[in-house]
Design a protein around this motif. Structure first.
Motif, PDB file in Angstrom:
ATOM      1  N   THR A 179       0.808  -1.232   0.000  1.00 51.71           N
ATOM      2  CA  THR A 179       0.000   0.000   0.000  1.00 51.71           C
ATOM      3  C   THR A 179       0.838   1.278   0.000  1.00 51.71           C
ATOM      4  OG1 THR A 179      -1.727  -1.135   1.205  1.00 51.71           O
ATOM      5  CG2 THR A 179      -1.795   1.251   1.263  1.00 51.71           C
ATOM      6  N   THR A 180       1.871   1.333   0.847  1.00 52.14           N
ATOM      7  CA  THR A 180       2.649   2.581   0.944  1.00 52.14           C
ATOM      8  C   THR A 180       3.305   2.912  -0.403  1.00 52.14           C
ATOM      9  OG1 THR A 180       3.024   2.048   3.243  1.00 52.14           O
ATOM     10  CG2 THR A 180       4.366   3.818   2.337  1.00 52.14           C
ATOM     11  N   ASP A 181       3.857   1.876  -1.062  1.00 52.09           N
ATOM     12  CA  ASP A 181       4.453   2.095  -2.394  1.00 52.09           C
ATOM     13  C   ASP A 181       3.394   2.599  -3.366  1.00 52.09           C
ATOM     14  OD1 ASP A 181       6.972   1.216  -1.674  1.00 52.09           O
ATOM     15  OD2 ASP A 181       6.530  -0.880  -2.148  1.00 52.09           O
ATOM     16  N   GLN A 182       2.197   2.003  -3.297  1.00 49.75           N
ATOM     17  CA  GLN A 182       1.131   2.409  -4.235  1.00 49.75           C
ATOM     18  C   GLN A 182       0.696   3.853  -3.977  1.00 49.75           C
ATOM     19  OE1 GLN A 182      -1.535  -0.764  -3.321  1.00 49.75           O
ATOM     20  NE2 GLN A 182      -0.492  -2.230  -4.680  1.00 49.75           N
ATOM     21  N   LEU A 183       0.606   4.206  -2.702  1.00 48.07           N
ATOM     22  CA  LEU A 183       0.210   5.589  -2.391  1.00 48.07           C
ATOM     23  C   LEU A 183       1.270   6.580  -2.873  1.00 48.07           C
ATOM     24  CD1 LEU A 183      -1.281   5.105   1.207  1.00 48.07           C
ATOM     25  CD2 LEU A 183      -2.546   5.557  -0.908  1.00 48.07           C
ATOM     26  N   LEU A 184       2.534   6.200  -2.713  1.00 45.77           N
ATOM     27  CA  LEU A 184       3.608   7.075  -3.194  1.00 45.77           C
ATOM     28  C   LEU A 184       3.549   7.237  -4.707  1.00 45.77           C
ATOM     29  CD1 LEU A 184       6.703   6.008  -1.055  1.00 45.77           C
ATOM     30  CD2 LEU A 184       5.837   8.333  -1.338  1.00 45.77           C
ATOM     31  N   ALA A 185       3.279   6.111  -5.394  1.00 46.98           N
ATOM     32  CA  ALA A 185       3.203   6.164  -6.861  1.00 46.98           C
ATOM     33  C   ALA A 185       2.020   7.037  -7.284  1.00 46.98           C
ATOM     34  CB  ALA A 185       3.060   4.745  -7.428  1.00 46.98           C
ATOM     35  N   LEU A 186       0.907   6.896  -6.565  1.00 50.65           N
ATOM     36  CA  LEU A 186      -0.278   7.693  -6.863  1.00 50.65           C
ATOM     37  C   LEU A 186       0.036   9.184  -6.707  1.00 50.65           C
ATOM     38  CD1 LEU A 186      -3.309   7.363  -7.467  1.00 50.65           C
ATOM     39  CD2 LEU A 186      -3.704   7.183  -4.996  1.00 50.65           C
ATOM     40  N   ALA A 187       0.714   9.499  -5.599  1.00 50.00           N
ATOM     41  CA  ALA A 187       1.070  10.901  -5.355  1.00 50.00           C
ATOM     42  C   ALA A 187       1.930  11.425  -6.491  1.00 50.00           C
ATOM     43  CB  ALA A 187       1.796  11.038  -4.027  1.00 50.00           C
ATOM     44  N   SER A 188       2.898  10.619  -6.947  1.00 46.59           N
ATOM     45  CA  SER A 188       3.781  11.172  -7.981  1.00 46.59           C
ATOM     46  C   SER A 188       3.096  11.170  -9.344  1.00 46.59           C
ATOM     47  CB  SER A 188       5.143  10.462  -8.003  1.00 46.59           C
ATOM     48  OG  SER A 188       5.010   9.204  -8.556  1.00 46.59           O
ATOM     49  N   LEU A 246      -1.641  11.523   3.245  1.00 42.10           N
ATOM     50  CA  LEU A 246      -1.944  10.379   2.378  1.00 42.10           C
ATOM     51  C   LEU A 246      -1.345   9.079   2.931  1.00 42.10           C
ATOM     52  CD1 LEU A 246      -3.050   9.604  -0.524  1.00 42.10           C
ATOM     53  CD2 LEU A 246      -0.702   9.885  -1.291  1.00 42.10           C
ATOM     54  N   LEU A 247      -0.035   9.104   3.195  1.00 45.94           N
ATOM     55  CA  LEU A 247       0.670   7.868   3.571  1.00 45.94           C
ATOM     56  C   LEU A 247       0.166   7.299   4.899  1.00 45.94           C
ATOM     57  CD1 LEU A 247       4.378   8.638   2.597  1.00 45.94           C
ATOM     58  CD2 LEU A 247       2.636   7.422   1.295  1.00 45.94           C
ATOM     59  N   SER A 248      -0.213   8.201   5.817  1.00 48.37           N
ATOM     60  CA  SER A 248      -0.627   7.715   7.138  1.00 48.37           C
ATOM     61  C   SER A 248      -1.928   6.919   7.078  1.00 48.37           C
ATOM     62  CB  SER A 248      -0.785   8.896   8.109  1.00 48.37           C
ATOM     63  OG  SER A 248      -1.756   9.795   7.604  1.00 48.37           O
ATOM     64  N   THR A 249      -2.676   7.066   5.978  1.00 52.04           N
ATOM     65  CA  THR A 249      -3.955   6.327   5.891  1.00 52.04           C
ATOM     66  C   THR A 249      -3.726   4.828   5.777  1.00 52.04           C
ATOM     67  OG1 THR A 249      -4.044   6.499   3.483  1.00 52.04           O
ATOM     68  CG2 THR A 249      -5.150   8.234   4.748  1.00 52.04           C
ATOM     69  N   GLY A 250      -2.600   4.419   5.191  1.00 54.37           N
ATOM     70  CA  GLY A 250      -2.363   2.986   4.956  1.00 54.37           C
ATOM     71  C   GLY A 250      -2.419   2.185   6.245  1.00 54.37           C
ATOM     72  N   GLU A 251      -1.705   2.662   7.270  1.00 56.36           N
ATOM     73  CA  GLU A 251      -1.666   1.900   8.529  1.00 56.36           C
ATOM     74  C   GLU A 251      -2.994   2.060   9.288  1.00 56.36           C
ATOM     75  OE1 GLU A 251       1.214   2.547   6.735  1.00 56.36           O
ATOM     76  OE2 GLU A 251       2.377   1.384   8.139  1.00 56.36           O
ATOM     77  N   ARG A 252      -3.665   3.175   9.037  1.00 58.59           N
ATOM     78  CA  ARG A 252      -4.936   3.397   9.713  1.00 58.59           C
ATOM     79  C   ARG A 252      -5.977   2.374   9.237  1.00 58.59           C
ATOM     80  NH1 ARG A 252      -7.489   9.419  10.187  1.00 58.59           N
ATOM     81  NH2 ARG A 252      -9.553   8.768  10.847  1.00 58.59           N
ATOM     82  N   ILE A 253      -5.961   2.136   7.928  1.00 64.56           N
ATOM     83  CA  ILE A 253      -6.870   1.131   7.350  1.00 64.56           C
ATOM     84  C   ILE A 253      -6.579  -0.243   7.962  1.00 64.56           C
ATOM     85  CG2 ILE A 253      -7.361  -0.165   5.228  1.00 64.56           C
ATOM     86  CD1 ILE A 253      -6.837   2.505   3.691  1.00 64.56           C
ATOM     87  N   ALA A 254      -5.299  -0.617   7.955  1.00 55.67           N
ATOM     88  CA  ALA A 254      -4.931  -1.954   8.434  1.00 55.67           C
ATOM     89  C   ALA A 254      -5.335  -2.134   9.899  1.00 55.67           C
ATOM     90  CB  ALA A 254      -3.428  -2.172   8.252  1.00 55.67           C
ATOM     91  N   CYS A 255      -5.085  -1.103  10.716  1.00 55.72           N
ATOM     92  CA  CYS A 255      -5.405  -1.191  12.145  1.00 55.72           C
ATOM     93  C   CYS A 255      -6.901  -1.360  12.381  1.00 55.72           C
ATOM     94  CB  CYS A 255      -4.979   0.088  12.842  1.00 55.72           C
ATOM     95  SG  CYS A 255      -3.430  -0.050  13.644  1.00 55.72           S
TER      96      CYS A 255
END
Ligand code: ADP
Ligand code: ASP
Ligand code: MG
Length: 405
Positions: free
Chosen positions: A41-50, A64-73
């Motif tokens: 997810t983090t790689d995908q979010l970074l790619a999306l941002a760029s 943006l990036l902080s949402t990835g771990e929030r979803i998982a938790c």
């Protein structure tokens, strides 16, 4: 208990991780967990941002990036509920993880653990989103840098006076990356010093900053498998009676080497160049400098993600020092030998160089510490070099006797 991205990559794995938390709770423990973003997810979010912006605004990148771990938790908390235990998930900021305001690479200043403690007292399993915090100075959400889920885990353990279990897709710390050396052996114990060198030279099973924090606060880390109960590797201040000469071979394929030639040879020049590089927050690894015909020549390696910042720092140095030539090489990688016993055993470097020479591998740069020797070589030769060194130093075979701790 921390679970990495590959351990929570899909709904089945999320339910499995929930089960692990519940089992620990039912053994009578107070359980605080942290999980990484699902899979890549983090790689995908970074790619999306760029894809959206060539230079994403750092504050928004952290949103943006902080949402990835929030979803998982949140998903893990739901799965725990279904198993009949109470769980609550918190973002880093809800959990009181206070950081400085350096977006995408923030440092933890303190953790206000009150909310976590209250939830534990209520019998809940507490899940904290990894890799993120909150800056009081700017009232903004921050992230702690790639791989920093491990750092969240160790920081929580330090705050709560707990031991720290880091679960991933490998059952511990091995004598080499098991993906490259199938016969690599699991180490029952690794000292903080060796683990620091291993993490710094590419063994990504534990992130460098988490090991630093663990050493500074005396947190014992148990690196173990998400998928089995087998005993993993303990990272502690343990030092064996007789240290193994070599504990592990590590490698990394992400360093980029800059070579600057034709620099004026006078005092203060290196200080000036590396001041600029440090101001750009770049972590420099190996540095070599020598003087040829009255001009200095220097090479240093930086992580791939710091290339743009390094280029800017060099340009700013050129503005003051006059133009010098800059070359960038991204076709190199690094193999390293780590072992506390090498302090008192001569000949390790010679054996390493001979082993690589027999494969006709050219050594581009060499650097050492008392317990590490690293060589930069062609990136395409890394796997065979790692395997040859693992064999040359007889790292396969019977584990060392286990001490009791
Ligand atoms: P997570 O997603 O759980 O944080 P990582 O991918 O960051 O896990 O780290 C686990 C990976 O580290 C393993 O899959 C393995 O390929 C790699 N690795 C590299 N060197 C080593 C080593 N010496 N021992 C164990 N694993 C290693
Ligand atoms: N999700 C973050 C990363 O991919 C943090 C972590 O996994 O440790 O870097
Ligand atoms: Mg990791």
């Amino acid at each position: 208990m921390k679970f990495g991205g590959s351990s929570v990559a899909d709904p089945d794995k999320i339910r499995h991780v929930a089960q692990r938390f519940v089992e620990a709770k039912r053994r009578g423990l107070n359980v605080v967990g942290t999980v990484s973003a699902m899979g890549k997810t983090t790689d995908q979010l970074l790619a999306l941002a760029s894809d959206v912006s060539p230079t994403p605004n750092p504050r928004e990148l952290d949103m943006l990036l902080s949402t990835g771990e929030r979803i998982a938790c949140a998903l893990v908390a739901m799965a725990i509920d279904d198993l009949g235990e109470e769980a609550v998930s918190y973002t880093g900021s809800q959990a009181g993880i206070l950081t400085d305001s350096a977006h995408t690479r923030a440092k933890i200043r303190e953790i206000r653990g009150d909310r976590i403690r209250t939830s534990l007292e209520q019998g809940k399993i507490v899940l904290v989103a990894g890799f993120q915090g909150f800056s009081r100075d700017t009232m903004d959400i921050t992230t702690l840098g790639r791989g920093a889920g491990d750092l969240t885990a160790v920081a929580l353990a330090a705050t709560l006076g707990a031991a720290c279990e880091i679960h991933s897709d490998v059952p511990g710390v091995f004598t080499a990356d098991p993906r490259i050396v199938p016969g690599a052996r699991k180490l029952p114990f690794v000292s903080y010093d060796e683990m620091l060198e291993m993490a710094a030279s590419g063994a990504k099973v534990l992130a460098l900053r988490s090991v630093e924090l663990a050493r500074n606060h005396g947190v014992r880390i148990h690196a173990r498998s998400t998928f089995s109960d087998e005993e993993g590797t303990w990272v502690t201040d343990y030092e064996g009676m007789e240290q193994a000469i070599i504990s592990a071979v590590t490698h990394s394929e992400t360093d980029v080497v800059f070579t600057l030639t034709g620099i004026p040879d006078r005092p203060g020049v290196a200080a000036m160049i590396f001041d600029r590089v440090a101001q750009a927050q770049v972590n420099v690894d190996t540095i070599i400098q020598n003087v040829v015909h009255g001009r200095a020549e220097m090479s240093f390696s930086v992580p791939a993600e710091d290339v743009a910042a390094t280029n800017e720092a060099i340009s700013s140095a050129q503005a003051d020092l006059g133009v010098f030539a800059v070359e960038m090489n991204d076709r190199l990688g690094k193999v390293s030998l780590i072992g506390a016993g090498m302090r008192s055993h001569p000949g390790v470097a010679a054996t390493m160089f001979r082993t690589l020479a027999e494969l006709e591998i050219n050594l581009e740069m060499i650097s050492t510490s008392p317990i590490k020797i690293s060589c930069m070589i062609g990136r395409d030769r890394i796997p065979e070099a790692v395997r040859a060194l693992h064999e040359a130093f007889a790292l396969e075979g019977e584990p060392q006797p286990e001490p009791t701790i």
